[in-house]
Each structure stands twice: as structure tokens, then as C-alpha cells.
Scaffold this active site. Structure first.
Site, PDB file in Angstrom:
ATOM      1  N   LYS A 152      -7.907  -3.232 -24.762  1.00  0.00           N
ATOM      2  CA  LYS A 152      -7.236  -4.052 -25.770  1.00  0.00           C
ATOM      3  C   LYS A 152      -6.220  -3.274 -26.609  1.00  0.00           C
ATOM      4  CE  LYS A 152     -10.870  -7.523 -26.233  1.00  0.00           C
ATOM      5  NZ  LYS A 152     -11.722  -8.300 -27.152  1.00  0.00           N
TER       6      LYS A 152
ATOM      7  N   ASP B  15      -8.727 -13.258 -30.291  1.00  0.00           N
ATOM      8  CA  ASP B  15     -10.063 -12.951 -30.807  1.00  0.00           C
ATOM      9  C   ASP B  15     -10.117 -13.346 -32.287  1.00  0.00           C
ATOM     10  OD1 ASP B  15     -11.244 -11.930 -28.519  1.00  0.00           O
ATOM     11  OD2 ASP B  15     -10.614  -9.878 -28.928  1.00  0.00           O
TER      12      ASP B  15
END
Length: 246
Positions: free
Chosen positions: A65, A101
Site C-alpha cells: 500500500k 480504506d
């Protein structure tokens, strides 16, 4: 037809294909979603190959990420603040990074009627998920955040302590959030901290497989309200689909 996938190092536990395929079926979207396992040493080269292929976009998970950011052509302001990307759109030869997220976490706390404003939080872990969670807490009005990490961290000047100090300090908080992968399937008998260190009103685990980690089992036994990562998983996926289909 849109072509989508999830990039990660080990993905056998992932429920993402099931969620995305169901969403596309329900919304009459002609598309596919597959798991794309890439070893660490091949990540940069393989990502650049995907960028030039016929993929519409991909999700990014552990441990990429943050590693993906230098490979992007553009990044959303929100993802830039967070410093982590979990959704990439390929368009006109460019790779554009987003962080959904954040959307998933904010939706989770709202869905579970978890009061954030004026509260204190302890975050276990300092990776990509942790940073999205912290951004969500800040935007919802959290008063105090302490990050517990094995590595030195300076995320927007927030206070970071070691696990050893956390244990010695006997810290109590309103909201305790596990953002580490400890306890994730197949290592279901592990917890990031011992039961005696879980002191909070609410315990949240970003892990969704298993539904109830050992960390959450400990919290539940202590009479603490528990929340897992299932709702976050679904909501971040919906947010990603909106980006890919815009």
C-alpha cells in the site's frame, strides 16, 4: 468489460473477489476480478506491466500500500495525506492512486454508532491501514491518538510508542484498534497484545478473516464492545467500484 484485480503478496485468505463479483452482478456491470499474487522482488516490474495491460484498475493490499506510491502518476489528496494507496485506476496510460480504506473505516464507525468526538484512541500498528484509520478518526473529531508500533513512526507528528512502553505504561483508552495483520487467517491463535493490556470501551479489529480474532475474543470476554473488519471490507470495495466505474 472492465478487468479488475487485487495485488498482494499472499492472497489465499481474501474475500475480495466474491464481494466485487457480487457487486458487479447486482449492478449489471460486465467485469471480472481476480487475485494477483506478486512476490516482493517483482512488485515494481509486474505493476508496470499491469499498468500497460487491459486492466481498468486494481486494489492493493499488504505489503504494497505504501510501496506502490512511487509508481503512480497521480494520487488523490486524501491518499497523499494518508501516505497509503489501496485502489488504483488505470486511465489513459496513467496509474491514479486512491485510498478507500478511509471510506470503509468511517462507514464502519458510523454504522456501529461508535462515538469518536472527544474520545481517545490507541492504534496498534503503523502501516497503510493504520494511517487510513487515523485520518478517519481525525476527521470525526478524535481528541487523542497514540500509535503503538515496533518501528519508529512520525505520522503527522502523532505520538508513537513501542509495545514495550505500552505494556509498562498500562494505558487505558476509549477506543483500541488493531491495524496489524496479527491474528489473521491462518494464524488465528495470535493476538497483537495480551488480554491484560486490552483496556477500552470499544475494541476494533480491521481483520475480517476470521470474523472474531483472538484479540476480539479477549475483548469480548472483558465485556468490551467489539467490531471486526467485515463492514470496512465491503464499504471500501464499493468506494473502489465507484472510482473504476466513474
Amino acid at each position: 468489460m472492465i478487468k479488475l484485480g487485487l495485488i498482494g503478496e499472499k492472497l489465499s485468505h481474501s474475500l475480495s473477489p466474491e464481494i466485487h463479483k457480487k457487486f458487479m452482478e447486482q449492478n449489471n456491470i460486465d467485469g471480472s476480478y481476480e487475485l494477483i499474487e506478486i512476490p516482493m522482488e517483482n512488485f515494481e516490474s509486474d505493476f508496470n506491466v499491469l499498468k500497460k495491460s487491459n486492466y481498468t484498475g486494481v486494489n492493493i493490499t499488504i505489503p504494497y500500500k505504501e510501496k506502490v506510491i512511487p509508481l503512480l502518476d497521480e494520487i488523490s489528496p486524501q491518499a497523499k495525506f494518508i501516505g497509503a494507496v489501496n485502489t488504483v485506476l488505470f486511465r489513459n496510460g496513467k496509474a491514479i492512486g486512491y485510498n478507500t480504506d478511509y471510506n470503509g473505516f468511517v462507514s464502519t464507525i458510523q454504522h456501529n454508532n461508535t462515538k469518536i468526538k472527544g474520545k481517545s484512541a490507541v492504534i496498534l500498528g503503523a502501516g497503510g491501514v493504520s494511517k487510513a484509520v487515523i485520518k478517519g478518526l481525525l476527521d470525526e473529531g478524535i481528541s487523542d491518538i497514540t500509535i503503538v508500533s515496533r518501528n519508529k513512526n512520525n505520522f503527522h507528528s502523532l505520538y508513537t510508542i513501542s509495545y514495550e512502553f505500552f505494556k509498562e505504561a498500562n494505558i487505558k483508552c476509549d477506543i483500541l484498534i488493531n491495524c496489524t495483520p496479527v491474528g489473521m487467517y491462518p494464524n488465528v491463535n495470535a493476538s497483537p497484545i495480551s488480554k491484560d493490556l486490552i483496556k477500552a470501551e470499544v475494541a476494533i479489529d480491521m481483520i475480517y478473516n476470521p470474523e472474531k480474532t483472538l484479540f476480539l475474543k479477549y475483548a469480548e470476554e472483558l465485556g468490551i464492545k467489539i467490531i471486526n473488519g467485515s463492514h470496512m471490507l465491503y464499504e471500501q470495495a464499493i468506494a473502489a467500484q465507484k472510482i473504476w466505474n466513474s
